[in-house]
Write a protein that holds these residues in place. Sequence first.
Motif, PDB file in Angstrom:
ATOM      1  N   TYR A  89       8.437 -97.968 -20.886  1.00 46.84           N
ATOM      2  CA  TYR A  89       9.470 -98.421 -21.372  1.00 46.84           C
ATOM      3  C   TYR A  89      10.667 -97.584 -22.324  1.00 46.84           C
ATOM      4  CZ  TYR A  89      13.632-101.812 -22.117  1.00 46.84           C
ATOM      5  OH  TYR A  89      14.789-102.146 -22.322  1.00 46.84           O
ATOM      6  N   ASP A  90      11.394 -96.640 -22.103  1.00 43.84           N
ATOM      7  CA  ASP A  90      12.201 -96.222 -22.571  1.00 43.84           C
ATOM      8  C   ASP A  90      14.020 -96.520 -22.444  1.00 43.84           C
ATOM      9  OD1 ASP A  90      10.478 -93.884 -22.331  1.00 43.84           O
ATOM     10  OD2 ASP A  90      11.456 -93.353 -20.561  1.00 43.84           O
ATOM     11  N   GLY A  91      13.967 -97.953 -22.226  1.00 40.29           N
ATOM     12  CA  GLY A  91      15.654 -99.022 -22.619  1.00 40.29           C
ATOM     13  C   GLY A  91      15.326 -99.565 -23.402  1.00 40.29           C
ATOM     14  N   PRO A  92      16.737-100.009 -24.034  1.00 41.10           N
ATOM     15  CA  PRO A  92      16.852-100.711 -25.719  1.00 41.10           C
ATOM     16  C   PRO A  92      16.071-101.609 -25.659  1.00 41.10           C
ATOM     17  CG  PRO A  92      18.552-100.933 -23.907  1.00 41.10           C
ATOM     18  CD  PRO A  92      17.418-100.048 -23.355  1.00 41.10           C
ATOM     19  N   PRO A  93      16.009-102.786 -27.304  1.00 40.36           N
ATOM     20  CA  PRO A  93      15.277-103.956 -26.919  1.00 40.36           C
ATOM     21  C   PRO A  93      15.760-104.345 -26.615  1.00 40.36           C
ATOM     22  CG  PRO A  93      14.726-102.344 -29.350  1.00 40.36           C
ATOM     23  CD  PRO A  93      16.716-101.276 -28.562  1.00 40.36           C
ATOM     24  N   VAL A  94      14.808-105.797 -25.779  1.00 43.24           N
ATOM     25  CA  VAL A  94      15.546-106.742 -25.282  1.00 43.24           C
ATOM     26  C   VAL A  94      14.866-108.222 -25.633  1.00 43.24           C
ATOM     27  CG1 VAL A  94      15.616-107.686 -23.290  1.00 43.24           C
ATOM     28  CG2 VAL A  94      16.392-105.786 -23.147  1.00 43.24           C
ATOM     29  N   GLU A  95      15.417-109.198 -26.245  1.00 46.40           N
ATOM     30  CA  GLU A  95      14.952-110.000 -26.404  1.00 46.40           C
ATOM     31  C   GLU A  95      14.874-111.235 -25.825  1.00 46.40           C
ATOM     32  OE1 GLU A  95      16.214-113.664 -30.516  1.00 46.40           O
ATOM     33  OE2 GLU A  95      17.601-111.897 -30.214  1.00 46.40           O
ATOM     34  N   LEU A  96      13.357-111.854 -26.499  1.00 42.62           N
ATOM     35  CA  LEU A  96      12.693-113.119 -25.328  1.00 42.62           C
ATOM     36  C   LEU A  96      13.539-113.708 -25.388  1.00 42.62           C
ATOM     37  CD1 LEU A  96      10.863-113.742 -23.225  1.00 42.62           C
ATOM     38  CD2 LEU A  96       9.012-114.090 -26.124  1.00 42.62           C
ATOM     39  N   ARG A  97      13.685-114.332 -24.030  1.00 48.64           N
ATOM     40  CA  ARG A  97      15.046-115.343 -24.169  1.00 48.64           C
ATOM     41  C   ARG A  97      14.030-116.820 -23.544  1.00 48.64           C
ATOM     42  NH1 ARG A  97      17.880-116.591 -20.162  1.00 48.64           N
ATOM     43  NH2 ARG A  97      17.845-114.067 -19.192  1.00 48.64           N
ATOM     44  N   PRO A  98      13.757-118.096 -24.226  1.00 50.50           N
ATOM     45  CA  PRO A  98      12.797-118.999 -23.578  1.00 50.50           C
ATOM     46  C   PRO A  98      12.819-119.664 -22.499  1.00 50.50           C
ATOM     47  CG  PRO A  98      14.217-119.305 -25.831  1.00 50.50           C
ATOM     48  CD  PRO A  98      14.660-117.674 -25.292  1.00 50.50           C
ATOM     49  N   GLY A  99      12.737-120.025 -21.707  1.00 50.19           N
ATOM     50  CA  GLY A  99      13.066-120.795 -20.824  1.00 50.19           C
ATOM     51  C   GLY A  99      13.359-120.679 -19.287  1.00 50.19           C
ATOM     52  N   GLN A 100      12.531-120.011 -19.392  1.00 54.15           N
ATOM     53  CA  GLN A 100      13.135-118.977 -17.869  1.00 54.15           C
ATOM     54  C   GLN A 100      11.636-118.971 -17.393  1.00 54.15           C
ATOM     55  OE1 GLN A 100      14.533-114.581 -18.623  1.00 54.15           O
ATOM     56  NE2 GLN A 100      13.905-115.101 -20.476  1.00 54.15           N
ATOM     57  N   PRO A 101      12.359-119.008 -16.089  1.00 54.01           N
ATOM     58  CA  PRO A 101      10.946-119.592 -15.138  1.00 54.01           C
ATOM     59  C   PRO A 101      11.020-118.207 -14.507  1.00 54.01           C
ATOM     60  CG  PRO A 101      13.273-120.667 -14.044  1.00 54.01           C
ATOM     61  CD  PRO A 101      13.169-120.750 -15.332  1.00 54.01           C
ATOM     62  N   LEU A 102      10.106-117.556 -14.097  1.00 55.78           N
ATOM     63  CA  LEU A 102       9.557-116.065 -14.133  1.00 55.78           C
ATOM     64  C   LEU A 102       9.182-116.397 -12.363  1.00 55.78           C
ATOM     65  CD1 LEU A 102       7.952-114.809 -17.308  1.00 55.78           C
ATOM     66  CD2 LEU A 102      10.573-115.013 -15.934  1.00 55.78           C
ATOM     67  N   PHE A 103       8.005-117.068 -12.351  1.00 54.78           N
ATOM     68  CA  PHE A 103       7.324-116.916 -11.214  1.00 54.78           C
ATOM     69  C   PHE A 103       6.101-117.408 -10.668  1.00 54.78           C
ATOM     70  CE2 PHE A 103       4.836-114.129 -13.571  1.00 54.78           C
ATOM     71  CZ  PHE A 103       3.647-114.593 -13.918  1.00 54.78           C
ATOM     72  N   THR A 104       5.815-118.063 -10.086  1.00 56.76           N
ATOM     73  CA  THR A 104       4.659-119.326  -8.707  1.00 56.76           C
ATOM     74  C   THR A 104       3.670-118.036  -8.132  1.00 56.76           C
ATOM     75  OG1 THR A 104       6.534-120.798  -9.437  1.00 56.76           O
ATOM     76  CG2 THR A 104       4.449-121.340  -7.877  1.00 56.76           C
ATOM     77  N   PHE A 105       2.259-118.475  -8.243  1.00 56.04           N
ATOM     78  CA  PHE A 105       1.749-118.278  -7.902  1.00 56.04           C
ATOM     79  C   PHE A 105       1.941-118.459  -5.975  1.00 56.04           C
ATOM     80  CE2 PHE A 105       0.171-114.807 -10.286  1.00 56.04           C
ATOM     81  CZ  PHE A 105      -1.335-114.108  -9.937  1.00 56.04           C
ATOM     82  N   LEU A 106       1.711-117.854  -5.088  1.00 55.06           N
ATOM     83  CA  LEU A 106       1.090-118.348  -3.458  1.00 55.06           C
ATOM     84  C   LEU A 106      -0.043-118.768  -3.203  1.00 55.06           C
ATOM     85  CD1 LEU A 106       4.656-116.302  -2.236  1.00 55.06           C
ATOM     86  CD2 LEU A 106       4.552-118.592  -3.295  1.00 55.06           C
ATOM     87  N   ARG A 107      -1.004-118.010  -3.547  1.00 53.31           N
ATOM     88  CA  ARG A 107      -2.045-118.049  -3.203  1.00 53.31           C
ATOM     89  C   ARG A 107      -3.385-117.775  -4.269  1.00 53.31           C
ATOM     90  NH1 ARG A 107      -3.312-112.130   0.220  1.00 53.31           N
ATOM     91  NH2 ARG A 107      -2.609-110.718  -2.114  1.00 53.31           N
TER      92      ARG A 107
END
Length: 212
Positions: A194-212
């Motif tokens: 990772y060579d990008g800038p720092p990004v603060e963690l944002r709470p309450g984010q849905p990211l993914f759901t396993f399908l199998r």
Amino acid sequence: MAERRDYEEWHRHYDDPDSSLSWRLRRVQAALNTALDRSPGPCRILSACAGDGRDVIGVLRQRSDADRVSAVLVELHPGLAQRARISAAAAGLGGIEVRMADAGRSDAYAGAVPAQMVLLVGIFGNISDADLWRLLGFAPQLCASGATLLWSRGLDESDRNDQVRGRLGAAGFTELDYSTSGGDDAAALGVVRYDGPPVELRPGQPLFTFLR
């Protein structure tokens, strides 16, 4: 939605040294060792959907400098999480926290990031394309500056790996390695920095759901 696999049974494929899972485990452990060798000083590892933690635990139990490493293993399956706890304790690795939580929600990572090493292994091929792109966009929130991130995905008729590599580049990651296994059940492992800038963690984010 497809029927969910039995993940405890699925882990038995690691017993076959010729399986794609065994190939992936060897590649992940080699990449972790390389990253640790080039990152002296205190180090934090984060593993999402960590299973029984055999990749991280297997590396740290062999290293004389394991006491400089802390790790958070996020795993929702209670049986696999318990196996990870038992393995870490048996190896004397007091710096490992096994967190039984849903890795598909950003709240699971509170207090565990930014990490110097991030494992998103065994996820990308089990979620929808929309969730995959969302997770790739979220990945910088997990990473310290210069962090090493490992990702995997199978190679099949729905191969998205070139798109994954491109989107990681757009998100601030530089590819260090990309390798594929052979055979009918081929898989790929990518290593990026990772060579990008720092990004603060944002709470309450849905990211993914396993399908199998």
